[in-house]
Design a protein around this motif. Structure first.
Motif: not given
Length: 936
Positions: A628-632, A634-637, A756-760
């Motif tokens: 989740a940290d990585w996705l946040a 690197n959201f464009h990726t 992110f919120a919907s996944k907890g």
């Protein structure tokens, strides 16, 4: 005792497995109604036809198996629960037939009361009963409990507005009182039963003392015992039979359709709140108002006013009222405004001689009216919200003869003090002498049960014996008052009720121990525990008001059932029981299939958002924090990956063809337990990353366009006749209206945090939200420019706690209605349009505005009935497609004549297009199509 094997085998052959429930989770979840009793059925059967009911009753008769019928389960007196077989209504009980321009309506028992009134509204009519639970309760329960309410009094309840009934007796025999062939067959097959009803009626009328008592009892609001007035009011046995079933609470037969004579729903109304210095003055005023043109008079004692005095919107004077103050909330309705004004003058003249402590004068303003009625409607939840965890809220309703109302009120208040119910409040339908009193009660010790028993014994003596009133005015006898029926009615009437019960249900299989019971302690048994589970839901009173708007109800669990099960799991854990199997079942039933949209909170009397509990449980299980940290970061990726996935799916469609890919992906979705998304023909094509041009320096007003991440990734579906992306269509519409469109910097890395919120992952969600808010502040020049967000769920997430950020943020509906309507000329199209109001649009308060905008654009607008949430819920339409399919199971029929559907959420539109059979687009597509720039 277990159910007979022969019965279970026969039921298994009759009812498909997906509509039979005997597992511990389902039986406990279904075994809950709004009362403070708990019985766990051994078998729950969801029926979809009258034929199934007939067959089940014949089986139950043969094997002597007790059955209980359940509609919505909003019953307050324990009449909709069973420890044997619970028969619940499925989807196919929503039929209606409107007759004579709305003067009559025939309804099946699964129709929600408010829906019946919505069908009748164009004719200026409504059904007579108006219970407080009308947005959740169903016609079957309204009839079976002879429910009434604030305006209907005794003259407009089901008993007095009944025009016909279709019913099934305990032996499985059908009777339709409006079908001559059915009547003729019944008169032949059940001649002895009809003869016996005729005899009992004749003897009852001849017994002058009993007949006088019955007439007196039904001069009042009364649902205690069976409807003996049927024996007095009618001499034809079929009329007696159909009216006996009204208020019988499922103990005499099954009601499969009812025809109402409807009543006028006057369009002009006004309300006033008048506070008198004491109870006596208040009740004397009620006596005067009884002969005035009022439609409702609600009494609120000082305790009930105190319970809501600190709520927003309450008149400031409520806090300063004297200790003995007592108020009346008065409503008057009329066909014309002129007539209404005459009535208001007449009402106020009748009260001129009474001393008044404070008052809010009559107002016709809808918003002010709603504020006044909020005082009355918020009293019950106000007590529920302050109760101690582990206790329940009990709402009783009694009737005093209206001429003795003042002394009755004071005597009840004295009983509250005697039994130390310090938090108890009292309010009610004063014109009928009908008082509700609400108190909190624990059942966790013998002492608490004994206190309740002593209190109810005193109430019964006071109301039924001293005053000759009724112990149940409108909530039904249930098992709550069954031990007191003889005390209230006397031995002759009580014996007559048992004769009727044994005549119509000789083997006692229909809802035993309800209305009539041979157990004098039945009201003290099977008391429902409400153990602590989580502070988010501990205030739940299990009323079921939330259920009609829940997309998973009927697929898995409703919000009420989620709370029931979570309470049970937590209680079992504290007791040291092994809950692994229950929790494993709850993972799918309670957590995975919850849309977590929070619509339940809008219907909940105490504002509980069950979705918040589900999100909390998801957060506790969220163990991919690094991902989740990585996705946040690197959201464009991540968006590039999403585009690649959609590109691959689109390639597979070209290679395999849509039908084959759809079947293949459905199988992979099932086998992977949702990890492989399900492809449908409504799946978007990928949208290339957009190159945003920098702002130019011209004189046009600026608007910052926040394109949601789904709008930046998802283009139209391949089969969609509209191939312009939402992003391009929105930009074109804004420019048509004369705006310069500005985009935030680094837009492809921005996100509101909802995924992110919907996944907890709350921390990552808030990080993305704050990052986006900062970018919007910069783009809007510190909040100087309005911000248009093209997806309502993202708007909703962003506007939470936004006051301090100075951002002027709009969803599509609000921006179009406030900024574009006066800049565009609308030419409405002839083709009909379907409108889906998303959950977030409802939360934003823009539901009616969306419908109104659609009506500007099209001469025919369809809002499908009963669809409150589409169940797509972010990505659940891909990973848990059965939730989306279940929620929209009635959509295709509802929109079959529409050329297009509109909404304000790109993901919702995927599911809507798939299950509706028409293309759904954003609202801007429709607005752009039917408008041109207004000439300056």
């Amino acid at each position: 005792m277990s159910l007979p094997a022969a019965f279970l085998d026969s039921v298994a052959r009759l009812i498909p497995g997906e509509r039979r429930f005997d597992d511990p989770l389902s039986t406990l979840a279904f075994g809950t109604d709004a009362s403070f009793y708990r019985l766990i059925p051994k078998l729950v059967v969801r029926v979809e036809s009258e034929d199934e009911v007939v067959a089940l009753l014949k089986l139950a008769q043969r094997e002597r198996v007790p059955v209980t019928f359940r509609a919505a389960g909003t019953s307050l007196s324990g009449q909709a629960i069973s420890d044997s077989v619970l028969i619940v209504l499925g989807d196919n009980w929503n039929g209606r037939e409107i007759r004579h321009q709305g003067q009559q309506i025939r309804l099946q028992p699964g129709v929600i009361g408010a829906q019946a009134n919505a069908w009748l509204a164009p004719f200026g009519r409504k059904i007579g009963p108006d219970p407080a639970s009308i947005n959740a309760c169903k016609i079957g329960g309204i009839v079976a409990n002879n429910a009434s309410g604030m305006c209907c009094g005794t003259a407009q309840n089901t008993y007095h507005t009944l025009a016909g009934m279709r019913l099934v007796l305990a032996d499985g025999t059908r009777l339709d009182s409006e079908d001559p062939a059915s009547v003729a067959a019944f008169e032949q097959s059940h001649a002895s039963l009809l003869d016996e009803l005729t005899r009992l009626a004749r003897e009852t009328r001849a017994n002058t003392e009993l007949a006088a008592k019955i007439r007196h009892k039904y001069r009042l609001k009364n649902t205690t015992g069976l409807s003996l007035n049927a024996l007095i009011d009618y001499d034809q046995p079929l009329d007696i039979l159909s009216h006996l079933l009204v208020g019988s609470e499922g103990t005499l037969g099954f009601i499969s359709a009812v025809t109402y004579d409807t009543v006028v729903d006057h369009p002009n109304k006004a309300s006033a709140l008048i506070v008198f210095p004491d109870v006596e003055t208040c009740c004397n005023a009620v006596t005067v108002l009884k002969s005035q043109p009022v439609s409702a008079v609600e009494l609120l004692d000082r305790r009930s006013l105190r319970s809501v005095q600190d709520k927003p919107g309450m008149p400031a004077f409520v806090q300063q009222l004297s200790d003995g103050a007592c108020a009346l909330l008065i409503e008057s309705r009329a066909a014309t405004q002129a007539l209404l004004h005459e009535q208001l003058a007449q009402i106020m003249a009748s009260l001129a001689g009474f001393p008044v402590e404070k008052q809010v004068d009559f107002t016709e303003d809808a918003k002010e009216n709603a504020k006044l009625w909020a005082i009355r409607k918020d009293t019950f939840p106000a007590v529920g919200a302050v109760r101690k965890t582990g206790t329940t809220v009990i709402i009783e309703d009694v009737t005093f003869p209206v001429e003795q109302l003042a002394i009755g009120v004071n005597r009840l208040i004295a009983l509250f003090d005697k039994h130390r119910y310090d938090e108890a409040i009292l309010f009610g339908h004063a014109l009928e002498g009908n008082l509700h009193f609400v108190f909190t009660q624990g059942f966790n010790s013998a002492e608490e049960v004994a206190r309740y028993q002593a209190f109810m014994d005193d109430v019964a003596q006071l109301v039924a014996v001293e005053f000759g009133g009724s112990l149940k005015a409108e909530h039904g006898t249930g098992r709550n008052m069954a031990p007191f029926v003889e005390l209230e009615w006397g031995s002759d009437a009580y014996r007559l009720m048992w004769q009727l019960k044994r005549l119509l249900d000789p083997n006692g299989i229909l809802n035993p121990d309800v209305v009539l019971s041979e157990d004098p302690q039945i009201h003290l048994k099977n008391l429902k525990p409400l153990p602590a589970a989580d502070e988010i839901v501990d205030k739940c009173i299990e009323c079921g008001f939330c259920e009609p708007v829940c997309p998973s109800k009927g697929l898995t669990l409703s919000p009420r059932q989620r709370i029931v099960m979570w309470r049970d799991i937590q209680a079992k854990k504290r007791a040291g029981s092994d809950t692994r199997e229950l929790e494993r079942d709850y993972q799918y039933q309670g957590i995975d299939t919850c849309a977590a949209t929070g619509l339940c909170a809008q219907r909940c009397p105490v504002g509980i958002n069950t979705g918040e509990l589900v999100k909390k449980l998801r957060a506790q299980a969220a163990d991919h924090v690094k991902t989740a940290d990585w996705l946040a970061d690197n959201f464009h990726t991540a968006l590039s990956g999403a585009r690649f996935t959609l590109q691959a799916a689109n390639g597979a469609r070209r290679l395999l063809g849509a039908p084959r890919l759809s079947r293949l992906s459905a199988s992979l979705n099932t086998l992977s337990h949702g990890r492989v998304p399900q492809w449908t023909p409504a799946m978007p094509q990928p949208l290339k990353a957009v190159q945003f041009t920098p702002a130019s320096n011209d004189a046009r007003p600026r608007v910052v366009y926040l394109a949601a991440c789904v709008s930046r990734v998802m283009g139209p579906a391949a089969a969609d006749r509209e191939q312009t992306s939402l992003l391009d269509k929105t930009r074109a519409l804004l420019e048509k209206a004369g705006y310069q469109v500005i985009f935030p910097d680094n837009q492809d890395n921005l996100c509101c945090g909802q995924p992110f919120a919907s996944k907890g992952y709350a921390e990552q969600a808030e990080h993305k939200r704050q990052e986006l808010i900062n970018a919007l502040l910069h783009a809007s020049r510190g909040g100087l420019d309005p911000i248009y967000c093209d997806t309502s769920p993202c708007t909703l997430r962003l506007v939470q706690d936004l006051a301090e950020t100075r951002l002027d943020l709009y969803d599509p509906v609000r921006f179009i209605r406030t900024h574009l309507v006066d800049k565009l000329e609308f030419t409405p199209q002839d083709e009909p349009i379907a409108v889906h109001v998303t959950c977030s649009t409802q939360h934003l308060g823009e539901s009616q505005a969306l419908i109104d905008l659609a009506r500007r654009c099209s001469k025919q607008v369809v809002v499908p009935e009963g669809i409150h949430c589409c169940g797509f819920a972010g990505d659940k339409g891909f990973t848990t497609p059965e939730l989306n399919a279940h929620s929209l199971r009635s959509l295709r029929d509802a929109v079959q004549y529409c050329s297009e559907g509109i909404s304000t959420s790109r993901t919702c539109e995927i599911g809507l297009s798939n299950h509706g059979g028409i293309d759904y687009h954003g609202l801007v597509y429709l607005v752009d199509r039917v408008t041109r720039a207004r000439a300056i």
